[in-house]
Scaffold this active site. Structure first.
Site: not given
Ligand code: NAD
Length: 262
Positions: A66, A92, A144, A157, A159, A161
């Protein structure tokens, strides 16, 4: 009549965890599902396909990274080539990463942003281009709990999300009149490999402020994704739906002694 009979879409990161549960849940509703994941997850993706078919849906595996533009464009193309349509997408795929933020290596920071944030943007880019020209659709991104509140030792993570939350809200507005409805789920701690591999101390830290004091299941997130993708949520867009056992709602004030078990 099942909700997704005759419809088709894609789920990234569907070789396991939340993505697998969502692919199966769409299959149960009669959908054709592209199980999209890294080439090296092919065997697990094939397991997902068997589960989707067992549930009454159709599925194929499409390898994707992705974080790579060409690969994401190809994923959307292959979905349309195989099923003839793209009605829904669940963006996802994601990776975790922990560490005191001043100690995170630059390439680790870049990797998390590339997969967790840019990966969602790239997927939306090509999905929206298709849906805009073909009568609309629905998109659900996986954000999240860490996209809504700070989370110690997960700076990159968090930042990424938070970025997914911002992208989702903006995309929802920009695409509202194109017949494309865009939302996100914000899972709390869910029992998947990503969480099960965390050290015990980290798991305790995550669960301590959460009122239900348990890990959620991938199916509990999948149900929210399928609802957000269905006509039943037709007036819901730009929402970030927490599926977190009340963790975000009570992060500041929750005290276990104030919510005793019966
Ligand atoms: P998981 O590790 O079980 O699944 C993630 C999947 O994404 C894997 O199959 C992996 O191969 C795939 N993936 C990783 N990098 C990829 C890439 N570059 N291209 C394509 N696929 C890639 O994790 P999970 O817990 O099911 O997580 C799914 C999503 O939910 C992630 O975005 C994660 O950040 C988010 N999330 C999980 C939790 C949790 O508690 N498990 C909580 C909040 C948010």
């Amino acid at each position: 009549m099942r909700d997704f009979e005759g419809k088709a879409g894609l789920v990234t990161g569907a070789a396991g965890g939340i993505g697998r549960a969502t692919a199966v849940a769409f299959g149960r509703e009669g959908a054709g599902v592209v199980v999209a994941d890294l080439e090296h997850s092919r065997d697990k993706a094939l397991e997902t396909i068997a589960l989707v078919e067992e549930a009454g849906g159709k599925a194929i595996f499409v390898p994707v990274d992705v974080s790579d533009s060409t690969s994401v464009a190809e994923m959307v193309d292959q979905t349309v080539r195989h099923f003839g349509r793209l009605d829904f997408a669940h963006n996802n795929a994601g990776i975790g990463g922990t560490g005191f933020l001043a100690d995170i290596e630059e390439d680790e920071f870049d990797r998390i942003i590339a997969v967790d944030l840019k990966g969602v943007w790239l997927a939306m880019k090509y999905e929206i281009q298709y849906m805009k020209a073909h009568g609309g659709g629905t998109i659900v991104n996986t954000a999240s709990e860490a996209g809504l509140v700070g989370t110690l030792w997960a700076g990159a993570y968090v930042a990424a999300k938070h970025g997914v939350v911002g992208l989702t809200k903006t995309a929802a507005g920009e695409c509202a009149n194109m017949g494309i409805r865009i939302n996100a789920v914000a899972p709390g701690a869910i029992s998947t490999p990503m969480v099960r591999q965390l050290p015990a101390m980290a798991k305790e830290m995550i669960l301590a402020p959460q009122p239900l004091h348990r890990l959620g299941t991938p199916d509990e997130v999948a149900d929210a994704v399928v609802w957000l993708s269905s006509e039943k949520s037709s007036f819901v867009l730009g929402t970030i739906l927490s599926v977190d056992g009340g963790a975000t709602a009570n992060a500041e004030s929750y005290n276990p002694e104030l919510s005793p078990s019966a």
